[in-house]
Design an enzyme around this catalytic site. Sequence first.
Site, PDB file in Angstrom:
ATOM      1  N   TYR A  66      -7.100   4.308  -4.204  1.00 26.48           N
ATOM      2  CA  TYR A  66      -5.930   3.690  -3.572  1.00 26.48           C
ATOM      3  C   TYR A  66      -5.889   2.223  -4.008  1.00 26.48           C
ATOM      4  O   TYR A  66      -6.357   1.335  -3.299  1.00 26.48           O
ATOM      5  CB  TYR A  66      -6.021   3.758  -2.050  1.00 26.48           C
ATOM      6  CG  TYR A  66      -5.967   5.145  -1.435  1.00 26.48           C
ATOM      7  CD1 TYR A  66      -5.506   6.250  -2.153  1.00 26.48           C
ATOM      8  CD2 TYR A  66      -6.355   5.351  -0.119  1.00 26.48           C
ATOM      9  CE1 TYR A  66      -5.461   7.513  -1.573  1.00 26.48           C
ATOM     10  CE2 TYR A  66      -6.300   6.612   0.472  1.00 26.48           C
ATOM     11  CZ  TYR A  66      -5.858   7.689  -0.261  1.00 26.48           C
ATOM     12  OH  TYR A  66      -5.807   8.934   0.308  1.00 26.48           O
ATOM     13  N   PHE A 218      -0.287  13.453   6.167  1.00 28.03           N
ATOM     14  CA  PHE A 218       1.173  13.653   6.246  1.00 28.03           C
ATOM     15  C   PHE A 218       1.603  14.197   7.621  1.00 28.03           C
ATOM     16  O   PHE A 218       2.625  14.864   7.725  1.00 28.03           O
ATOM     17  CB  PHE A 218       1.694  14.591   5.144  1.00 28.03           C
ATOM     18  CG  PHE A 218       1.785  13.958   3.769  1.00 28.03           C
ATOM     19  CD1 PHE A 218       1.332  12.661   3.542  1.00 28.03           C
ATOM     20  CD2 PHE A 218       2.336  14.650   2.697  1.00 28.03           C
ATOM     21  CE1 PHE A 218       1.422  12.083   2.277  1.00 28.03           C
ATOM     22  CE2 PHE A 218       2.427  14.075   1.421  1.00 28.03           C
ATOM     23  CZ  PHE A 218       1.963  12.790   1.219  1.00 28.03           C
TER      24      PHE A 218
HETATM   25  N1  LIG Z   1      -7.077  14.005   1.156  1.00 29.51           N
HETATM   26  C1  LIG Z   1      -5.924  13.805   0.584  1.00 29.51           C
HETATM   27  O1  LIG Z   1      -5.604  14.414  -0.429  1.00 29.51           O
HETATM   28  C2  LIG Z   1      -4.945  12.817   1.143  1.00 29.51           C
HETATM   29  C3  LIG Z   1      -3.634  12.782   0.660  1.00 29.51           C
HETATM   30  C4  LIG Z   1      -2.738  11.871   1.218  1.00 29.51           C
HETATM   31  C5  LIG Z   1      -3.160  11.041   2.235  1.00 29.51           C
HETATM   32  N2  LIG Z   1      -4.441  11.079   2.688  1.00 29.51           N
HETATM   33  C6  LIG Z   1      -4.900  10.187   3.787  1.00 29.51           C
HETATM   34  O2  LIG Z   1      -4.195  10.548   4.963  1.00 29.51           O
HETATM   35  C7  LIG Z   1      -3.575   9.387   5.534  1.00 29.51           C
HETATM   36  C8  LIG Z   1      -2.309   9.818   6.254  1.00 29.51           C
HETATM   37  O3  LIG Z   1      -1.342  10.221   5.310  1.00 29.51           O
HETATM   38  P1  LIG Z   1      -0.067   9.321   5.001  1.00 29.51           P
HETATM   39  O4  LIG Z   1      -0.410   7.905   5.272  1.00 29.51           O
HETATM   40  O5  LIG Z   1       0.423   9.670   3.670  1.00 29.51           O
HETATM   41  O6  LIG Z   1       1.029   9.966   5.930  1.00 29.51           O
HETATM   42  P2  LIG Z   1       1.529   9.770   7.395  1.00 29.51           P
HETATM   43  O7  LIG Z   1       0.686   8.908   8.212  1.00 29.51           O
HETATM   44  O8  LIG Z   1       1.847  11.125   7.856  1.00 29.51           O
HETATM   45  O9  LIG Z   1       2.926   9.027   7.097  1.00 29.51           O
HETATM   46  C9  LIG Z   1       3.004   7.789   6.502  1.00 29.51           C
HETATM   47  C10 LIG Z   1       4.476   7.521   6.210  1.00 29.51           C
HETATM   48  O10 LIG Z   1       5.192   7.521   7.417  1.00 29.51           O
HETATM   49  C11 LIG Z   1       5.646   6.194   7.715  1.00 29.51           C
HETATM   50  N3  LIG Z   1       5.276   5.934   9.108  1.00 29.51           N
HETATM   51  C12 LIG Z   1       4.037   5.835   9.655  1.00 29.51           C
HETATM   52  N4  LIG Z   1       4.114   5.584  10.966  1.00 29.51           N
HETATM   53  C13 LIG Z   1       5.430   5.525  11.265  1.00 29.51           C
HETATM   54  C14 LIG Z   1       6.143   5.286  12.460  1.00 29.51           C
HETATM   55  N5  LIG Z   1       5.533   5.071  13.628  1.00 29.51           N
HETATM   56  N6  LIG Z   1       7.501   5.312  12.415  1.00 29.51           N
HETATM   57  C15 LIG Z   1       8.150   5.527  11.259  1.00 29.51           C
HETATM   58  N7  LIG Z   1       7.531   5.761  10.079  1.00 29.51           N
HETATM   59  C16 LIG Z   1       6.171   5.750  10.084  1.00 29.51           C
HETATM   60  C17 LIG Z   1       4.914   5.273   6.775  1.00 29.51           C
HETATM   61  O11 LIG Z   1       5.719   4.179   6.387  1.00 29.51           O
HETATM   62  P3  LIG Z   1       5.424   2.696   6.935  1.00 29.51           P
HETATM   63  O12 LIG Z   1       4.281   2.152   6.142  1.00 29.51           O
HETATM   64  O13 LIG Z   1       6.707   1.982   6.695  1.00 29.51           O
HETATM   65  O14 LIG Z   1       5.093   2.815   8.401  1.00 29.51           O
HETATM   66  C18 LIG Z   1       4.702   6.179   5.579  1.00 29.51           C
HETATM   67  O15 LIG Z   1       5.858   6.261   4.785  1.00 29.51           O
HETATM   68  C19 LIG Z   1      -3.351   8.482   4.331  1.00 29.51           C
HETATM   69  O16 LIG Z   1      -3.124   7.142   4.705  1.00 29.51           O
HETATM   70  C20 LIG Z   1      -4.613   8.701   3.543  1.00 29.51           C
HETATM   71  O17 LIG Z   1      -5.667   7.905   4.054  1.00 29.51           O
HETATM   72  C21 LIG Z   1      -5.339  11.967   2.166  1.00 29.51           C
END
Ligand SMILES: NC(=O)c1ccc[n+]([C@@H]2O[C@H](COP(=O)([O-])OP(=O)(O)OC[C@H]3O[C@@H](n4cnc5c(N)ncnc54)[C@H](OP(=O)(O)O)[C@@H]3O)[C@@H](O)[C@H]2O)c1
Length: 294
Positions: A66, A218
């Site tokens: 990242y 996600f």
């Molecule tokens: N193992 C794997 O393959 C893998 C793959 C992907 C991710 N991950 C891990 O999983 C974590 C979670 O996944 P993620 O960060 O992609 O997805 P997520 O938390 O489901 O969603 C993040 C997205 O939603 C928005 N968001 C978050 N909180 C919000 C809220 N309260 N209101 C409106 N929009 C909101 C964020 O934008 P803003 O920044 O504008 O809030 C961003 O676009 C990642 O950070 C990473 O550490 C692991």
Amino acid sequence: MTQTALPAAAAGTWQLGSLTVNRLGFGAMRLVPFAGGTSADRERALTVLRRALELGVNHIDTAAFYFTPEFSSNEMINTALSPYADDLVLTTKVGPGRDPSGEFLPFARPDQLRGQVEENLRQLARDHIDVVNLRIGTGLGRGTGSIAEHFGALAELREAGLIRELGISNVGPEHLAEALAIAPVVCVQNQYGLTAVREDDELLRLCGEHGVAFVPWFAVASGQTDETGVEERVATVAKRHDATSAQVRLAWTLAQGDHVLAIPGTGNPDHLAQNVAAAQLRLTADDLAELDGA
Ligand SMILES: NC(=O)c1ccc[n+]([C@@H]2O[C@H](COP(=O)([O-])OP(=O)(O)OC[C@H]3O[C@@H](n4cnc5c(N)ncnc54)[C@H](OP(=O)(O)O)[C@@H]3O)[C@@H](O)[C@H]2O)c1
């Protein structure tokens, strides 16, 4: 304020093997404008990290890959949070890697995993990593093929003291069985959310049977690909609780089982506060049935 009174503690704790975490954690991917990350502002990202801990978050997911030319999530975690709180659990993932220009490298061979773990140790300035996930596959979907050699290599690094606990990511039930036969597994980290990917309902249940945490990514972002009308039901439930859609998605996630953890990612301090507050949101059986479209 005592630790248990902090917002992130409101959904209770889970044992990742020897490590205790609040079920509501944080994902660091969105701190970096990589793979859809939304924060291109380093100071804001550092603020989000510090604020997460103030709100009681003690489980942060990250990865050495990242990064952008300007900054990396591991380096920012180190800058913002070290010296680290005793109860902070940092989880990283290995397998994928990117070269300095940002291009993804071929999936690591088993003998390359030590280098990837050491890269995380250096960037985080730690002498061990709390949890390392073997993340298989190159895209968003589940990886395929045996993980025995790779997971065996990580089990050796655990024996050597570089890693405290092991997990697997982007996997199916067959991988969980394979890994459990080699070494203890504390978590499975897969894409899973109310709207988009429910193919892991069975894997989630299986994890619970084995005392393995299921850690979806996600959980919030799945709403961004809604084609099924779920968002309307989420909005209805959110209105009933004076909550946001993201909070309902996170509360739904946490309601899937005590072993299900949340690691919402954001680069926005207001979204962080909202997401952590979701640990306090209790959905009723009727809410859950409505969300599931029953
Ligand atoms: N193992 C794997 O393959 C893998 C793959 C992907 C991710 N991950 C891990 O999983 C974590 C979670 O996944 P993620 O960060 O992609 O997805 P997520 O938390 O489901 O969603 C993040 C997205 O939603 C928005 N968001 C978050 N909180 C919000 C809220 N309260 N209101 C409106 N929009 C909101 C964020 O934008 P803003 O920044 O504008 O809030 C961003 O676009 C990642 O950070 C990473 O550490 C692991």
